[in-house]
Design an enzyme around this catalytic site. Structure first.
Site, PDB file in Angstrom:
ATOM      1  N   GLY A 185     -81.582  32.890 -27.212  1.00 57.85           N
ATOM      2  CA  GLY A 185     -82.323  33.241 -26.008  1.00 57.85           C
ATOM      3  C   GLY A 185     -82.989  32.012 -25.427  1.00 57.85           C
ATOM      4  N   CYS A 200     -80.000  31.246 -33.814  1.00 59.14           N
ATOM      5  CA  CYS A 200     -80.718  30.363 -32.897  1.00 59.14           C
ATOM      6  C   CYS A 200     -82.087  30.944 -32.541  1.00 59.14           C
ATOM      7  CB  CYS A 200     -79.876  30.059 -31.665  1.00 59.14           C
ATOM      8  SG  CYS A 200     -80.420  28.542 -30.869  1.00 59.14           S
ATOM      9  N   TYR A 201     -82.278  31.419 -31.310  1.00 59.87           N
ATOM     10  CA  TYR A 201     -83.573  32.025 -30.987  1.00 59.87           C
ATOM     11  C   TYR A 201     -83.903  33.115 -31.994  1.00 59.87           C
ATOM     12  CZ  TYR A 201     -87.364  34.135 -28.270  1.00 59.87           C
ATOM     13  OH  TYR A 201     -88.575  34.613 -27.855  1.00 59.87           O
ATOM     14  N   HIS A 254     -74.672  28.219 -33.611  1.00 51.69           N
ATOM     15  CA  HIS A 254     -74.019  29.391 -33.018  1.00 51.69           C
ATOM     16  C   HIS A 254     -72.658  29.656 -33.666  1.00 51.69           C
ATOM     17  CE1 HIS A 254     -76.818  30.137 -29.686  1.00 51.69           C
ATOM     18  NE2 HIS A 254     -76.991  28.829 -29.672  1.00 51.69           N
ATOM     19  N   GLU A 256     -70.858  32.197 -33.254  1.00 50.04           N
ATOM     20  CA  GLU A 256     -70.001  32.984 -32.352  1.00 50.04           C
ATOM     21  C   GLU A 256     -69.166  32.101 -31.426  1.00 50.04           C
ATOM     22  OE1 GLU A 256     -73.221  32.581 -32.211  1.00 50.04           O
ATOM     23  OE2 GLU A 256     -74.068  32.760 -30.191  1.00 50.04           O
ATOM     24  N   SER A 309     -55.560  53.236 -10.037  1.00 48.92           N
ATOM     25  CA  SER A 309     -55.227  52.082  -9.205  1.00 48.92           C
ATOM     26  C   SER A 309     -53.938  51.444  -9.685  1.00 48.92           C
ATOM     27  CB  SER A 309     -56.359  51.061  -9.295  1.00 48.92           C
ATOM     28  OG  SER A 309     -56.369  50.474 -10.583  1.00 48.92           O
ATOM     29  N   GLY A 310     -53.510  51.829 -10.877  1.00 47.38           N
ATOM     30  CA  GLY A 310     -52.361  51.141 -11.448  1.00 47.38           C
ATOM     31  C   GLY A 310     -52.795  49.959 -12.287  1.00 47.38           C
ATOM     32  N   GLY A 311     -54.089  49.639 -12.259  1.00 51.13           N
ATOM     33  CA  GLY A 311     -54.617  48.577 -13.106  1.00 51.13           C
ATOM     34  C   GLY A 311     -54.735  49.052 -14.547  1.00 51.13           C
ATOM     35  N   VAL A 312     -55.064  48.117 -15.435  1.00 53.58           N
ATOM     36  CA  VAL A 312     -55.083  48.428 -16.860  1.00 53.58           C
ATOM     37  C   VAL A 312     -56.133  49.500 -17.198  1.00 53.58           C
ATOM     38  CG1 VAL A 312     -55.322  47.435 -19.158  1.00 53.58           C
ATOM     39  CG2 VAL A 312     -54.473  46.024 -17.285  1.00 53.58           C
ATOM     40  N   ASP A 313     -57.363  49.306 -16.727  1.00 48.27           N
ATOM     41  CA  ASP A 313     -58.451  50.171 -17.169  1.00 48.27           C
ATOM     42  C   ASP A 313     -58.269  51.620 -16.729  1.00 48.27           C
ATOM     43  OD1 ASP A 313     -59.377  47.754 -18.038  1.00 48.27           O
ATOM     44  OD2 ASP A 313     -60.837  47.506 -16.424  1.00 48.27           O
ATOM     45  N   SER A 314     -57.977  51.819 -15.438  1.00 48.99           N
ATOM     46  CA  SER A 314     -57.855  53.206 -14.991  1.00 48.99           C
ATOM     47  C   SER A 314     -56.613  53.849 -15.608  1.00 48.99           C
ATOM     48  CB  SER A 314     -57.851  53.310 -13.465  1.00 48.99           C
ATOM     49  OG  SER A 314     -56.708  52.740 -12.910  1.00 48.99           O
ATOM     50  N   SER A 315     -55.584  53.067 -15.869  1.00 47.10           N
ATOM     51  CA  SER A 315     -54.381  53.636 -16.486  1.00 47.10           C
ATOM     52  C   SER A 315     -54.666  54.122 -17.900  1.00 47.10           C
ATOM     53  CB  SER A 315     -53.256  52.600 -16.548  1.00 47.10           C
ATOM     54  OG  SER A 315     -52.881  52.219 -15.256  1.00 47.10           O
ATOM     55  N   LYS A 374     -61.896  44.067 -22.758  1.00 46.70           N
ATOM     56  CA  LYS A 374     -60.574  44.139 -22.116  1.00 46.70           C
ATOM     57  C   LYS A 374     -59.424  44.110 -23.123  1.00 46.70           C
ATOM     58  CE  LYS A 374     -58.599  44.022 -17.983  1.00 46.70           C
ATOM     59  NZ  LYS A 374     -59.141  44.764 -16.827  1.00 46.70           N
TER      60      LYS A 374
HETATM   61  N1  GLN Z   1     -84.845  28.508 -26.638  1.00 48.73           N
HETATM   62  C1  GLN Z   1     -84.661  28.203 -28.021  1.00 48.73           C
HETATM   63  C2  GLN Z   1     -84.543  26.698 -28.250  1.00 48.73           C
HETATM   64  O1  GLN Z   1     -84.444  25.946 -27.335  1.00 48.73           O
HETATM   65  C3  GLN Z   1     -83.429  28.903 -28.543  1.00 48.73           C
HETATM   66  C4  GLN Z   1     -82.174  28.385 -27.933  1.00 48.73           C
HETATM   67  C5  GLN Z   1     -80.995  29.278 -28.202  1.00 48.73           C
HETATM   68  O2  GLN Z   1     -81.137  30.398 -28.632  1.00 48.73           O
HETATM   69  N2  GLN Z   1     -79.798  28.785 -27.895  1.00 48.73           N
HETATM   70  O3  GLN Z   1     -84.546  26.255 -29.380  1.00 48.73           O
END
Ligand code: GLN
Length: 516
Positions: free
Chosen positions: A56, A83-84, A171, A173, A225-231, A372
C-alpha cells in the site's frame, strides 16, 4: 457462490493486489480481494484458511494510514503480510517501522537466513526479489525472528511460526521475484493447508447447479455480444435453465467478417445449446444513424445508445423477465472499487447501476469472481469453440471505430475483408501466439495509385499489432517484412478500393491501442 477453501487478500491499495489474487488462484486455491475497511466480523464469517495483506502507498506509522485490528492476527488463521502488509503486521504487534535509510526499488539480491522457514522451503539461499519501498522494518515484533535480508534491508522477511504469522518486505506476486510463485505456494498449500482443488471444471458444474436452484422456473435474458464473457455466461445459464434463457444478439453490422454467422452457428437453433436465440439484424438502422457522423466519440455514443434501444425493443417482446444475465468479470468488479481498495479506475458498464430499460427482478453475474483466463478455461471446459473463447478483445462499437471518418456499408466491407486477410496471415506465420491484439483499420485517406496501367484513387488500410500486459501501455509487435509484404499484396489484390497498406508503429502512449 460458496467455496469451501478460500484465502482472503486484504487490500491496502497496493498496485499489485489483483496479481496477488491471481497467483493464489494459480495454485488452484480460491481467493477473494476485500478492502482493509471490511469489519473483522465479516472476515471471520468468510471463514478463510489464510489471509494475505497487500502492499500500500501509506506509511504505517502515520496517522490516518490504513490499518488492521490486532485481533486479525489472533484469529488462529495464518497471515502473510506483503510489503505494507508486513510493516503493518510489525507495527500493530509491537515491532518498529521507520523511514528506511536506503530505499529499495527493483530487482534486489536476497539472502535467506533461516532455511527452515516454511515459506522458503525448496528455495536456494540466494535469489532475486522485487523490492519497492521507502519504509522498513527496523525491529520485528516480539516472537518474530528474521528469516532473510538484503544489502540494504535487514528484515526482508520475518516470521513467528508458532502463531503462523509471516511478514515479507518484497513482492512475491511480481514475476521479477524469481521464486515468488514458490513462496506463495508454500504459504497457501503448506502453511494454510489448502488442498489446491479449485478447478474451473468444478466451478462450472457447481455454478450450473447453483443457478438451477436459484432461478428454478424463472426466466432470464442475456445480451449476447459474441465476446468471450457474455458467451461463457450464456452457456452456463443455458445448461442451468435451458429454454427459460433468451439470448438477444444484436448484429449492428459492425462485426468482424463472418462473426455474426459464427455466433449464430454456436448459439442458434443448429448449435449445441438449449436456449431461445434471437438475432436482430439491425445493420441498416445503425448505418443510417451513423451516416455522415465523423467524430469518434459521437460514433461511440450513437452505437451504444442504439444498441440499448434495439435490445430494449426485443426485451419488451419477451415481457417481464426475472433475471438479467451479465458477463461481469472480476477485474471489472475490482476496478469499479467494489471488490478491493484500489481507486476507481473506470466506472464499468457492467457493474453497479442497473439498466432500467428492461423489466427484471435481479441481475445474475455468474463470472463475477473470475479472471479473464479463468473465464476462458471455463469456456473451453464447456465446449465452446476455441476460436470464440480465445478471440482477441474487440471494442463494443466494433468496426464503427476502426473506420476513420464516416461509416458506410462499403467501408465496413473493405475493413472486414482486409482485417480477415491480416488475421489469416498472422495465424499462418504463427504470430497470433505472441501478438496480443492485431487488426486492420480503414484510414479516411485516399491517394493516387496505379493498377493495371490505370490510375486509381483509393483508400489506405492501416495495420496495427500491439502487445500489452495491462492495457495501460502497449508496445508494437515487430512483424517480419515477409509477412507484411504478403498481407499487403493480398489486401491490394483481393480487396477493392484499397491501393495502399500502411503499418502503424506507434506505441501507447502516445497512441491508443485502437485506431479511431
Ligand atoms: N508505503 C510503504 C513503503 O514505502 C509500503 C510500500 C509497498 O507496499 N509497496 O515502504
Amino acid at each position: 457462490m460458496e467455496h469451501k477453501q478460500k484465502v482472503i487478500v486484504i487490500d491496502f491499495g497496493g498496485q499489485y493486489n489483483q496479481l496477488v489474487a491471481r497467483r493464489v488462484r494459480e495454485n488452484h486455491v480460491y481467493c477473494e480481494i476485500t478492502s482493509y475497511r471490511t469489519p473483522l466480523d465479516k472476515i471471520k464469517e468468510m471463514d478463510p484458511m489464510g489471509i494475505i495483506l497487500t502492499g500500500g502507498p501509506n506509511s504505517v506509522f502515520e496517522e490516518d494510514s490504513a490499518t488492521a485490528p490486532r485481533e486479525l492476527f489472533e484469529l488462529g488463521v495464518p497471515v502473510l503480510g506483503l510489503c505494507y502488509g508486513a510493516q503493518l503486521m510489525m507495527h500493530v504487534l509491537g515491532g518498529s517501522v521507520d523511514h528506511a535509510p536506503e530505499r529499495e526499488y527493483g530487482k534486489t539480491p536476497l539472502t535467506v537466513d533461516d532455511e527452515k522457514s516454511p515459506l522458503f522451503a525448496g528455495l536456494p539461499e540466494n535469489s532475486i526479489v522485487w523490492m519497492s519501498h521507502n519504509d522498513y522494518i527496523k525491529t520485528p515484533a516480539a516472537g518474530f525472528h528474521i528469516t532473510s535480508h538484503t544489502a540494504n534491508c535487514p528484515v526482508a522477511s520475518a516470521e513467528d511460526p508458532s502463531r503462523n504469522l509471516y511478514a515479507i518486505q518484497f513482492h512475491p506476486e511480481v514475476l521479477h521475484t524469481e521464486y515468488g510463485k514458490d513462496i506463495l505456494k508454500n504459504f497457501v498449500i503448506d502453511v494454510c493447508g489448502c488442498s489446491g482443488d479449485w478447478q474451473m471444471s468444478s466451478f462450472a458444474e457447481k455454478t450450473i447447479k447453483e443457478l438451477k436452484e436459484k432461478i428454478g422456473d424463472g426466466k432470464a435474458l442475456c445480451a449476447l455480444s459474441g465476446g468471450v464473457d457474455s458467451s461463457v455466461a450464456a452457456v452456463l445459464l443455458s445448461k442451468a435453465i435451458g429454454k427459460n434463457l433468451t439470448c438477444v444478439f444484436v448484429d449492428h453490422g459492425l462485426l468482424r467478417k463472418d462473426e455474426g454467422d459464427m455466433v449464430s452457428r454456436v448459439f442458434g437453433p443448429e448449435g449445441p445449446y438449449e436456449l431461445n436465440f434471437v438475432r436482430v439484424d439491425a445493420k441498416d438502422l445503425f448505418y443510417s444513424k451513423l451516416a455522415g457522423v465523423t467524430e469518434p466519440e459521437k460514433k461511440r455514443k450513437i452505437i451504444g445508445e442504439e444498441f440499448i434501444r434495439v435490445f430494449e425493443h426485443e426485451a419488451k417482446k419477451i415481457g417481464k423477465v426475472d433475471y438479467l444475465v451479465q458477463g461481469t468479470i472480476y477485474p471489472d468488479v475490482v476496478e469499479s472499487g467494489l471488490g478491493g481498495e484500489s481507486a476507481t479506475i473506470k466506472s464499468h458498464h457492467n457493474v453497479g447501476g442497473l439498466p432500467d430499460y428492461v423489466d427484471f427482478k435481479e441481475i445474475v453475474e455468474p463470472l463475477r469472481y473470475l479472471f479473464k483466463d479463468e473465464v476462458r478455461a471455463v469456456g473451453l471446459h464447456l465446449g465452446i469453440p476455441r476460436e470464440l473463447v480465445m478471440r482477441q478483445p474487440f471494442p463494443g462499437p466494433g468496426l464503427g471505430i476502426r473506420i476513420i471518418g464516416d461509416v458506410t456499408e462499403e467501408k465496413v466491407k473493405i475493413v472486414q475483408d482486409a482485417d480477415a486477410i491480416f488475421r489469416e496471415e498472422m495465424e499462418k506465420a504463427g504470430l497470433n501466439k505472441t501478438a496480443g491484439q492485431y487488426f486492420a483499420a480503414l484510414t479516411n485517406m485516399r491517394s493516387v495509385g496505379v493498377m493495371g496501367d490505370e490510375r486509381t484513387y483509393d483508400y489506405a488500410i492501416a495495420l496495427r499489432a500491439v502487445n500489452t500486459v495491462d492495457f495501460m501501455t502497449a508496445d508494437i509487435v515487430e512483424i517480419p517484412y515477409e509477412v507484411l509484404k504478403t498481407v499487403t499484396s493480398r489486401i491490394i489484390n483481393e480487396v477493392s478500393h484499397v491501393n495502399r497498406v500502411l503499418y502503424d508503429i506507434t506505441s501507447k502512449p502516445p497512441g491508443t491501442i485502437e485506431f479511431e
